[in-house]
Design a protein around this motif. Structure first.
Motif, PDB file in Angstrom:
ATOM      1  N   GLN A   1      79.576   6.123  21.654  1.00 21.44           N
ATOM      2  CA  GLN A   1      80.629   5.556  22.505  1.00 21.44           C
ATOM      3  C   GLN A   1      80.201   4.459  23.372  1.00 21.44           C
ATOM      4  O   GLN A   1      79.563   5.022  24.400  1.00 21.44           O
ATOM      5  CB  GLN A   1      81.399   6.665  23.063  1.00 21.44           C
ATOM      6  N   VAL A   2      80.364   3.107  23.099  1.00 23.70           N
ATOM      7  CA  VAL A   2      79.611   2.406  24.103  1.00 23.70           C
ATOM      8  C   VAL A   2      80.724   1.315  24.453  1.00 23.70           C
ATOM      9  O   VAL A   2      81.595   0.924  23.710  1.00 23.70           O
ATOM     10  CB  VAL A   2      78.491   1.519  23.226  1.00 23.70           C
ATOM     11  N   THR A   3      80.240   0.492  25.497  1.00 18.92           N
ATOM     12  CA  THR A   3      81.152  -0.308  25.877  1.00 18.92           C
ATOM     13  C   THR A   3      80.077  -1.683  26.813  1.00 18.92           C
ATOM     14  O   THR A   3      78.837  -1.532  26.587  1.00 18.92           O
ATOM     15  CB  THR A   3      82.209   0.064  26.760  1.00 18.92           C
ATOM     16  N   THR A   4      80.851  -2.675  27.257  1.00 19.36           N
ATOM     17  CA  THR A   4      80.277  -3.564  28.136  1.00 19.36           C
ATOM     18  C   THR A   4      80.854  -3.939  29.414  1.00 19.36           C
ATOM     19  O   THR A   4      82.254  -3.603  29.329  1.00 19.36           O
ATOM     20  CB  THR A   4      79.895  -4.753  27.346  1.00 19.36           C
ATOM     21  N   ALA A   5      80.466  -4.466  30.302  1.00 22.86           N
ATOM     22  CA  ALA A   5      81.292  -4.848  31.843  1.00 22.86           C
ATOM     23  C   ALA A   5      82.004  -5.774  31.182  1.00 22.86           C
ATOM     24  O   ALA A   5      83.427  -5.993  31.545  1.00 22.86           O
ATOM     25  CB  ALA A   5      80.258  -5.405  32.786  1.00 22.86           C
ATOM     26  N   HIS A   6      81.621  -6.776  30.386  1.00 26.71           N
ATOM     27  CA  HIS A   6      82.581  -7.730  29.826  1.00 26.71           C
ATOM     28  C   HIS A   6      83.961  -7.282  29.193  1.00 26.71           C
ATOM     29  O   HIS A   6      84.938  -7.831  29.392  1.00 26.71           O
ATOM     30  CB  HIS A   6      81.936  -8.680  28.772  1.00 26.71           C
ATOM     31  N   ASP A   7      83.709  -6.086  28.265  1.00 30.36           N
ATOM     32  CA  ASP A   7      84.722  -5.692  27.648  1.00 30.36           C
ATOM     33  C   ASP A   7      85.446  -4.766  28.495  1.00 30.36           C
ATOM     34  O   ASP A   7      86.947  -4.929  28.373  1.00 30.36           O
ATOM     35  CB  ASP A   7      84.071  -4.600  26.478  1.00 30.36           C
ATOM     36  N   MET A   8      85.116  -4.186  29.561  1.00 29.31           N
ATOM     37  CA  MET A   8      85.871  -3.333  30.586  1.00 29.31           C
ATOM     38  C   MET A   8      86.770  -4.345  31.339  1.00 29.31           C
ATOM     39  O   MET A   8      88.023  -4.014  31.385  1.00 29.31           O
ATOM     40  CB  MET A   8      85.167  -2.574  31.279  1.00 29.31           C
ATOM     41  N   ALA A   9      86.219  -5.601  31.373  1.00 29.02           N
ATOM     42  CA  ALA A   9      87.125  -6.762  31.985  1.00 29.02           C
ATOM     43  C   ALA A   9      88.109  -6.975  31.319  1.00 29.02           C
ATOM     44  O   ALA A   9      89.112  -7.262  31.807  1.00 29.02           O
ATOM     45  CB  ALA A   9      85.912  -7.731  32.547  1.00 29.02           C
ATOM     46  N   LEU A  10      87.830  -7.387  30.003  1.00 27.76           N
ATOM     47  CA  LEU A  10      89.100  -7.402  29.038  1.00 27.76           C
ATOM     48  C   LEU A  10      90.226  -6.767  28.967  1.00 27.76           C
ATOM     49  O   LEU A  10      91.385  -7.093  29.123  1.00 27.76           O
ATOM     50  CB  LEU A  10      88.607  -7.778  27.695  1.00 27.76           C
ATOM     51  N   LEU A  11      89.786  -5.380  29.157  1.00 25.42           N
ATOM     52  CA  LEU A  11      90.697  -4.355  29.102  1.00 25.42           C
ATOM     53  C   LEU A  11      91.297  -4.080  30.337  1.00 25.42           C
ATOM     54  O   LEU A  11      92.590  -4.252  30.304  1.00 25.42           O
ATOM     55  CB  LEU A  11      89.882  -2.864  28.707  1.00 25.42           C
ATOM     56  N   ALA A  12      90.888  -4.396  31.557  1.00 26.83           N
ATOM     57  CA  ALA A  12      91.392  -4.309  32.792  1.00 26.83           C
ATOM     58  C   ALA A  12      92.428  -5.659  32.877  1.00 26.83           C
ATOM     59  O   ALA A  12      93.474  -5.367  33.492  1.00 26.83           O
ATOM     60  CB  ALA A  12      90.348  -4.182  33.935  1.00 26.83           C
ATOM     61  N   LEU A  13      92.190  -6.624  32.400  1.00 23.43           N
ATOM     62  CA  LEU A  13      92.968  -7.869  32.584  1.00 23.43           C
ATOM     63  C   LEU A  13      94.184  -7.591  31.496  1.00 23.43           C
ATOM     64  O   LEU A  13      95.498  -7.948  32.026  1.00 23.43           O
ATOM     65  CB  LEU A  13      92.038  -9.043  32.091  1.00 23.43           C
ATOM     66  N   ALA A  14      94.067  -7.155  30.520  1.00 23.43           N
ATOM     67  CA  ALA A  14      95.024  -6.587  29.501  1.00 23.43           C
ATOM     68  C   ALA A  14      96.066  -5.909  30.356  1.00 23.43           C
ATOM     69  O   ALA A  14      97.237  -5.996  30.090  1.00 23.43           O
ATOM     70  CB  ALA A  14      94.664  -6.081  28.327  1.00 23.43           C
ATOM     71  N   ILE A  15      95.601  -4.701  30.900  1.00 16.80           N
ATOM     72  CA  ILE A  15      96.443  -3.864  31.771  1.00 16.80           C
ATOM     73  C   ILE A  15      97.194  -4.465  32.706  1.00 16.80           C
ATOM     74  O   ILE A  15      98.446  -4.410  32.909  1.00 16.80           O
ATOM     75  CB  ILE A  15      95.569  -2.559  32.193  1.00 16.80           C
ATOM     76  N   MET A  16      96.630  -5.368  33.159  1.00 14.81           N
ATOM     77  CA  MET A  16      97.318  -5.944  34.576  1.00 14.81           C
ATOM     78  C   MET A  16      98.358  -7.142  33.934  1.00 14.81           C
ATOM     79  O   MET A  16      99.482  -7.058  34.466  1.00 14.81           O
ATOM     80  CB  MET A  16      96.436  -6.750  35.426  1.00 14.81           C
ATOM     81  N   ARG A  17      97.999  -7.575  33.076  1.00 11.59           N
ATOM     82  CA  ARG A  17      98.969  -8.504  32.100  1.00 11.59           C
ATOM     83  C   ARG A  17     100.044  -7.843  31.523  1.00 11.59           C
ATOM     84  O   ARG A  17     101.357  -8.337  31.646  1.00 11.59           O
ATOM     85  CB  ARG A  17      98.031  -9.546  31.159  1.00 11.59           C
ATOM     86  N   GLU A  18      99.909  -6.848  30.785  1.00  9.33           N
ATOM     87  CA  GLU A  18     100.831  -6.514  30.006  1.00  9.33           C
ATOM     88  C   GLU A  18     101.664  -5.201  30.725  1.00  9.33           C
ATOM     89  O   GLU A  18     102.640  -4.815  30.290  1.00  9.33           O
ATOM     90  CB  GLU A  18     100.069  -5.621  28.777  1.00  9.33           C
ATOM     91  N   HIS A  19     101.016  -4.643  31.773  1.00 11.83           N
ATOM     92  CA  HIS A  19     101.868  -3.508  32.206  1.00 11.83           C
ATOM     93  C   HIS A  19     101.941  -3.597  33.671  1.00 11.83           C
ATOM     94  O   HIS A  19     101.657  -2.538  34.434  1.00 11.83           O
ATOM     95  CB  HIS A  19     101.043  -2.041  32.070  1.00 11.83           C
ATOM     96  N   PRO A  20     102.528  -4.663  34.206  1.00 13.93           N
ATOM     97  CA  PRO A  20     102.629  -4.809  35.691  1.00 13.93           C
ATOM     98  C   PRO A  20     103.614  -3.824  36.275  1.00 13.93           C
ATOM     99  O   PRO A  20     103.301  -3.392  37.340  1.00 13.93           O
ATOM    100  CB  PRO A  20     103.240  -6.306  35.865  1.00 13.93           C
ATOM    101  N   GLN A  21     104.533  -3.478  35.829  1.00 17.82           N
ATOM    102  CA  GLN A  21     105.572  -2.432  36.190  1.00 17.82           C
ATOM    103  C   GLN A  21     104.927  -0.985  36.331  1.00 17.82           C
ATOM    104  O   GLN A  21     105.249  -0.054  36.839  1.00 17.82           O
ATOM    105  CB  GLN A  21     106.701  -2.234  35.404  1.00 17.82           C
ATOM    106  N   ASN A  22     103.689  -0.837  35.474  1.00 16.16           N
ATOM    107  CA  ASN A  22     103.027   0.540  35.541  1.00 16.16           C
ATOM    108  C   ASN A  22     101.537   0.651  36.309  1.00 16.16           C
ATOM    109  O   ASN A  22     100.862   1.403  36.249  1.00 16.16           O
ATOM    110  CB  ASN A  22     102.963   1.043  34.204  1.00 16.16           C
ATOM    111  N   PHE A  23     101.440  -0.751  36.888  1.00 18.24           N
ATOM    112  CA  PHE A  23      99.956  -0.914  37.508  1.00 18.24           C
ATOM    113  C   PHE A  23      99.793   0.120  38.612  1.00 18.24           C
ATOM    114  O   PHE A  23      98.510   0.524  38.735  1.00 18.24           O
ATOM    115  CB  PHE A  23      99.602  -2.400  37.650  1.00 18.24           C
ATOM    116  N   ALA A  24     100.669   0.488  39.247  1.00 15.80           N
ATOM    117  CA  ALA A  24     100.514   1.062  40.513  1.00 15.80           C
ATOM    118  C   ALA A  24      99.963   2.680  40.074  1.00 15.80           C
ATOM    119  O   ALA A  24      99.286   3.112  41.030  1.00 15.80           O
ATOM    120  CB  ALA A  24     101.939   1.247  41.023  1.00 15.80           C
ATOM    121  N   MET A  25     100.347   3.126  38.908  1.00 16.36           N
ATOM    122  CA  MET A  25      99.482   4.014  38.476  1.00 16.36           C
ATOM    123  C   MET A  25      98.214   4.253  38.559  1.00 16.36           C
ATOM    124  O   MET A  25      97.581   5.490  38.613  1.00 16.36           O
ATOM    125  CB  MET A  25      99.819   4.638  36.997  1.00 16.36           C
TER     126      MET A  25
END
Length: 306
Positions: free
Chosen positions: A160-184
């Motif tokens: 189970q591995v990742t990179t900082a780059h990939d975590m940034a991609l995921l975080a950006l996707a969350i902000m982009r795709e779930h603005p109504q739930n980002f407060a969680m």
């Protein structure tokens, strides 16, 4: 629920001289969310264990299902024997206990309980294994080439591995795709059944403007943090991995935010510039006594972009 079925360098004054030696350089990354430009990167493509940063992907997939109408946020999550048996930290519900999905997700994001993450995965996809398959499919969709998931809670597994780059991609996707739930992702604390549960991300209380996202820790990974902050009409995303303590990860992320908001860091390229070539073995801090055998560097006083 149908989606789950089947199938150039930056010159930096002193951030950080880092507490790790050259055999285990710790990843750091700072991104301007609006432009997608990287303001600082250090070992952003280095393979690392995500620990509970894994739960960002769990939340992302669940939110996507809810927003698509495939899941009701009031869906009952039943605590299985397998979920209840996960090592700490645990919320502590007994096997057979029930909790609504929206409550389980909210609590999991605040306190990172491993049993809740597995119970959510099982309830949404039928099994943790099926949910993990969906996690890895989403990695492919988002271009997270250096990430592979084995479980839903981030407990240590060599695969189970990742990179900082990939975590940034995921975080950006969350902000982009779930603005109504980002407060969680930004609750400093939450309540459930008479209990007050405080977030493991202390910056939500201590750093003005921080409004998300997630912490993670295992001995092999060290202390990880993905955090977002908004100030003066500008949003930044900071990532620090492999820190020796909660205090160190908060200090390094704070230093990144300080420099970014002060304009001391200039763009050095798009995030894609720091992509990995694919999966590779991760640095294991267990061999460094979980990082405690390495000296901590002095905190940076200033950052300069170049």
């Amino acid at each position: 629920m149908r989606r789950f079925i089947g199938g150039c360098l930056i010159a930096v004054a002193v951030l950080p001289a880092l507490w790790l030696d050259s055999a285990a350089a710790a990843p750091r990354l700072l991104v301007d969310v609006r432009t997608g430009q990287v303001l600082y990167a250090d070992d952003a493509a280095t393979s690392w264990y995500p620990a509970s940063l894994t739960k960002l992907m769990v939340a992302h997939l669940v939110m996507r299902e809810v927003e698509a109408g495939e899941l009701d946020p009031r869906t009952i999550v039943t605590m299985s024997t397998h979920a209840a048996s996960q090592p700490p930290s645990r919320f502590g519900l007994k096997p057979g206990s029930e909790i609504e999905l929206r409550d389980a997700l909210r609590i999991m994001l605040v306190r990172s309980y491993n049993d809740l993450a597995v119970a959510v995965a099982e309830s949404v996809a039928g099994s943790e294994a099926a949910f993990v398959e969906a996690m890895n499919r989403e990695c492919a969709r988002l271009g997270m080439r250096g990430t592979h998931f084995v479980n839903a809670n981030g407990l240590h597994d060599p695969g189970q591995v990742t990179t900082a780059h990939d975590m940034a991609l995921l975080a950006l996707a969350i902000m982009r795709e779930h603005p109504q739930n980002f407060a969680m992702f930004g609750n400093a604390e939450t309540q459930f059944d008479g209990r007050t549960i405080k977030n493991t991300n202390g910056l939500l209380r201590d750093y003005p403007g921080v409004d998300g996202m997630k912490t993670g820790y295992t001995c092999p990974s060290g202390f990880n943090l993905v955090a977002t902050a908004y100030r003066g009409g500008r949003r930044l995303l900071a990532i620090a991995m492999g820190e020796p303590s909660t205090k160190a990860r908060a200090a390094d992320v704070s230093a990144l935010f300080d420099a970014g908001f002060a304009g001391r860091l200039k763009p050095v390229g798009p995030l894609s510039r720091y992509d990995s070539s694919g999966l590779s073995p991760a640095v294991d801090l267990k061999s460094y006594a979980c990082g405690k055998s390495l000296p901590a560097a002095a905190l940076p006083l200033a950052l300069t972009g170049g």
